[in-house]
Design a protein around this motif. Structure first.
Motif, short mmCIF file in Angstrom:
data_model
loop_
_atom_site.label_atom_id
_atom_site.label_comp_id
_atom_site.label_asym_id
_atom_site.label_seq_id
_atom_site.Cartn_x
_atom_site.Cartn_y
_atom_site.Cartn_z
N GLU A 74 0.82 -1.21 0.00
CA GLU A 74 0.00 0.00 0.00
C GLU A 74 0.86 1.26 0.00
O GLU A 74 0.39 2.34 -0.36
CB GLU A 74 -0.86 0.06 1.27
CG GLU A 74 -2.11 -0.77 1.24
CD GLU A 74 -2.73 -0.79 2.63
OE1 GLU A 74 -2.97 0.28 3.21
OE2 GLU A 74 -2.95 -1.90 3.15
N GLY A 164 0.85 10.41 -9.93
CA GLY A 164 0.82 9.00 -10.32
C GLY A 164 1.44 8.06 -9.32
O GLY A 164 1.30 6.85 -9.44
N ARG A 165 2.16 8.58 -8.31
CA ARG A 165 2.72 7.67 -7.32
C ARG A 165 1.60 7.32 -6.34
O ARG A 165 0.97 8.19 -5.75
CB ARG A 165 3.89 8.31 -6.58
CG ARG A 165 4.72 7.28 -5.82
CD ARG A 165 6.13 7.79 -5.59
NE ARG A 165 6.90 6.90 -4.73
CZ ARG A 165 7.73 5.96 -5.19
NH1 ARG A 165 7.88 5.81 -6.50
NH2 ARG A 165 8.41 5.20 -4.37
N LYS A 166 1.36 6.03 -6.17
CA LYS A 166 0.21 5.57 -5.37
C LYS A 166 0.56 5.60 -3.89
O LYS A 166 1.17 4.69 -3.37
CB LYS A 166 -0.19 4.16 -5.80
CG LYS A 166 -1.64 4.08 -6.30
CD LYS A 166 -2.02 2.64 -6.61
CE LYS A 166 -2.82 1.99 -5.49
NZ LYS A 166 -2.19 0.89 -4.82
N ARG A 170 -4.67 9.56 1.24
CA ARG A 170 -5.26 10.43 0.23
C ARG A 170 -5.27 11.89 0.66
O ARG A 170 -5.08 12.80 -0.13
CB ARG A 170 -6.69 9.98 -0.05
CG ARG A 170 -6.81 9.07 -1.27
CD ARG A 170 -8.25 8.71 -1.55
NE ARG A 170 -9.14 9.88 -1.51
CZ ARG A 170 -9.28 10.77 -2.50
NH1 ARG A 170 -8.60 10.62 -3.61
NH2 ARG A 170 -10.10 11.78 -2.38
N THR A 173 -2.05 13.54 -0.03
CA THR A 173 -1.91 13.81 -1.46
C THR A 173 -2.63 15.11 -1.82
O THR A 173 -2.08 15.96 -2.53
CB THR A 173 -2.51 12.65 -2.29
OG1 THR A 173 -1.97 11.44 -1.79
CG2 THR A 173 -2.18 12.79 -3.76
#
Ligand SMILES: Cc1cc2nc3c(=O)[nH]c(=O)nc-3n(C[C@H](O)[C@H](O)[C@H](O)COP(=O)(O)OP(=O)(O)OC[C@H]3O[C@@H](n4cnc5c(N)ncnc54)[C@H](O)[C@@H]3O)c2cc1C
Lengths: 195, 428
Positions: A74, A164-166, A170, A173
């Protein structure tokens, strides 16, 4: 009860296992046997040299959670994901207990006063709700970042910043993506300066 | 570092005792046991510090022949002018000042496993309850015909850091613009499996920087494969296209003989002449391990993987490059990990406890170009009396990914940080 297994608990566990004829599975390695191996990169007892993050004195729930995130992919990483897969969840909790029992120490580092001031404003505006007490606060979701190596803080912020980096959080981000690279550098210097 | 005289003083004798000291000296009463460690490298120095941290009632002597330790790890960066030898040099002062390790600067020449004594070059003997031997590797001089110690002054191995590294670096200045540098890579097992390939990249970097882009770095290999191969091939192509060539054993890569005067190398079907020739010879356990009867027919030391106690001699533990440690490579990280597990095992044994279940880690970073890092990692456990890598964990840096450049940059930063951390974990 502490999860650190001393010789006494090991002995008791051994006796119990013997009496009840439980499977021949070996006693898992003790917390020091597991954790000392981390020192090769993270310094003796987790007091690292830059930019490797300091892990001594991180809260146990946060530590356990993040290692699990590395383990199941994750949270992206260069190397921690590959290593975390080598441990059971119980072992991860032992390692977390070992390092969280150390006292946080903030190292001396060279920082830019102008960046610190700029970072303070961004912190107050965007980050202070979660990273309370100038980044000293920590719980299962929030790491202590006050006094962490600035270069490491910059790495992690850049990870959140990269499109784009997972990344696992959230909310982080959303907060970080609109920042500029000079904002990121400023924030890193600010938190690093907070002892 | 203690001189021999001060070493005797540390044992409780006043200076100037003279020859009487040649007999074995009894341990001090305030200690419950004396552990003597031979070799203050990544393995031995780790064991010394962690044993003292685990149990201050254990007296620890560390005997090291050199006054300071020069790390091989990251010494390839010296060849690319990315680092100085000084930055690789560590003092033993902190071990004695902060951890109470009794340092002795001398060479151990004999081990008497029956009477549990080591003899150091001066003729002084030192008794032990348990001995840890971490002498690193020795070369099989002559295994490549013509390659002996004298030859290494012309064709440096640079597989011990220091003068040899300096010699190889200075020779690289004389490579012509279209010259040839040969690296002779050894058969398994040897110290630092990715080392020769990291070196090839960094030598190419130096030549590239010096505008010698027609020059070639050719690896003549005894093997068919090597650690992190795909990653290295990609790194060489990205940074120095066409400059680095790898020749496996099956393509006539195996070097059989050298002629240092002519700087030539002989393989089965061919002869090559290099402007610089770096020969990394076949290896075995350090000499003292052999002298003490700790090695088997393979030239390496078989050990019980739980305690690293020798399978051939009682009360002697062998760690690091010299021992046979199942799936673990011969690396600084592995020696450090083994040293810690060995320290906890010895502490348990001294206190009549069963030795604990060990857990090991290895991480080997390589920097084939400045700012460009790759890695291989593993976690190890005991399974059926063998050290095996935990399945599903570890492995090499992924060869693909949208963040490729950035991850290489981070891994290079982490590689250098690893070096500072592991050396602090040992010498500070
Ligand atoms: C070019 C190169 C690059 C490398 N890069 C890396 C890397 O990036 N990462 C990594 O993990 N590993 C790396 N390594 C490997 C690493 O250096 C070795 O695996 C590590 O040093 C092994 O530790 P050791 O304790 O077994 O032996 P050593 O570190 O070699 O220490 C042995 C010590 O024992 C002393 N000694 C020997 N015999 C005696 C005696 N009879 N009496 C007294 N003292 C004695 C020696 O003087 C020496 O100080 C590299 C190696 C090379 C050559």
């Amino acid at each position: 009860m502490s999860r650190l297994r001393g010789p006494v608990t090991t002995l008791v566990a051994g006796l119990v296992a013997g009496l009840t004829c439980v499977a021949a599975q070996a006693e898992p390695p003790s917390a020091p046997n597991l954790s000392n191996n981390c020192a090769g990169c993270h310094g003796t007892n987790g007091y690292s040299a830059k930019p490797m993050p300091i892990i001594a004195g991180l809260s146990q729930p946060y530590f356990s959670r993040v290692l699990r995130q590395f383990k199941n992919g994750e949270r992206p990483s260069t190397i921690m994901g590959r290593l975390a897969k080598g441990y059971t969840d119980a072992e991860i909790d032992d390692i977390a207990a070992f390092f969280s029992s150390q006292i946080w120490k903030s190292p001396e580092q060279e920082l830019d006063p102008a960046k610190i001031e700029k970072g303070r404003k961004i912190h107050e505006e965007k980050c202070a709700t979660c990273h309370r007490d100038n980044g000293r606060f920590q719980n299962a979701e929030t790491p202590r970042i006050a006094g962490q190596w600035s270069r490491y803080l910059e790495f992690v912020l850049q990870e959140y910043w990269r499109v784009g980096r997972k990344m696992p959080n959230r909310f982080m981000t959303i907060v970080v993506q609109p920042l500029t690279s000079s904002d990121i550098s400023a924030l890193s210097h600010f938190y690093a300066s907070m002892k | 570092m203690l001189t021999r005289r001060r070493f005797l003083a540390a044992l409780g004798y006043s200076a100037g005792l003279g020859l009487a000291s040649a007999t074995a000296l009894a341990g001090e009463a305030r200690y419950k046991a004396r552990v003597v460690i031979v070799g203050g490298g990544y393995g031995g120095a780790t064991t010394a510090k962690y044993l003292r941290l685990a149990d201050p009632h254990v007296e620890v002597f560390l005997i090291e022949k050199d006054p300071e330790y020069i790390s091989c790890a990251l010494s390839n960066e010296v060849l690319a002018d990315e680092r100085t030898l000084e930055s690789l040099t560590f003092s033993y002062d902190a071990l004695s000042a902060f951890y109470g390790v009794k340092m002795v600067q001398d060479e151990v020449t004999e081990i008497d496993p029956v009477n549990r004594k080591v003899k150091i070059a001066a003729g002084v003997e030192l008794a032990y309850d348990r001995l840890v031997v971490s002498p690193g590797i020795a070369f099989r001089w002559g295994a490549i015909e013509g390659y002996d110690e004298a030859a290494s002054q012309i064709m440096p191995h640079a597989w011990f850091a220091g003068e040899q590294t300096r010699l190889l670096r200075s020779q690289l200045d004389d490579v012509p613009a279209d010259g040839k540098v040969f690296i002779v890579a050894p058969p398994n097992p040897y110290k630092c499996p990715p080392g020769p390939y990291e070196r090839a990249g960094l030598i190419a970097h130096l030549l590239w920087q010096h505008n010698k882009r027609q020059a070639k770095v050719i690896i003549l290999d005894a093997k068919e494969n090597f650690a992190k191969k795909s990653l290295f091939l990609r790194a060489w192509e990205e940074h120095y296209p066409g400059m680095v060539e790898w020749v496996p054993g099956s393509k006539d890569g195996r070097v059989l003989a050298v002629d240092p005067q002519r700087r030539t190398l002989k393989t089965e079907f061919d002869e090559h002449r290099g402007d610089v020739v770096n020969v990394i010879p076949p290896q075995k356990a350090g000499r003292i391990a052999e002298v003490a009867g700790l090695t088997d027919g393979s030239g390496w030391c078989p050990v019980d993987p739980r305690t690293f106690e020798s399978r051939l001699q009682d009360d002697i533990h062998v760690i690091g490059d010299a021992c046979i440690a199942g799936a673990m490579p011969k690396s600084a990280y592995a020696a450090n990990s083994q040293g810690k597990n060995c320290a906890l095992a010895i502490q348990a044994l001294i206190n009549d406890n069963p030795p604990p279940e060990p857990s090991f880690v290895n991480t080997c970073y390589s920097i084939p170009a400045p700012g460009y890092g790759i890695s291989v990692a593993a976690v190890y456990r005991l399974r059926d009396g063998e050290i095996v890598a935990v399945e599903g964990a570890g492995g090499v840096s992924p060869l693909e990914g949208s963040d490729w450049d950035w991850e290489r940059e981070m891994e290079a930063a982490y590689a250098r940080s690893w070096f500072v951390n592991i050396t602090s974990d040992i010498f500070l």
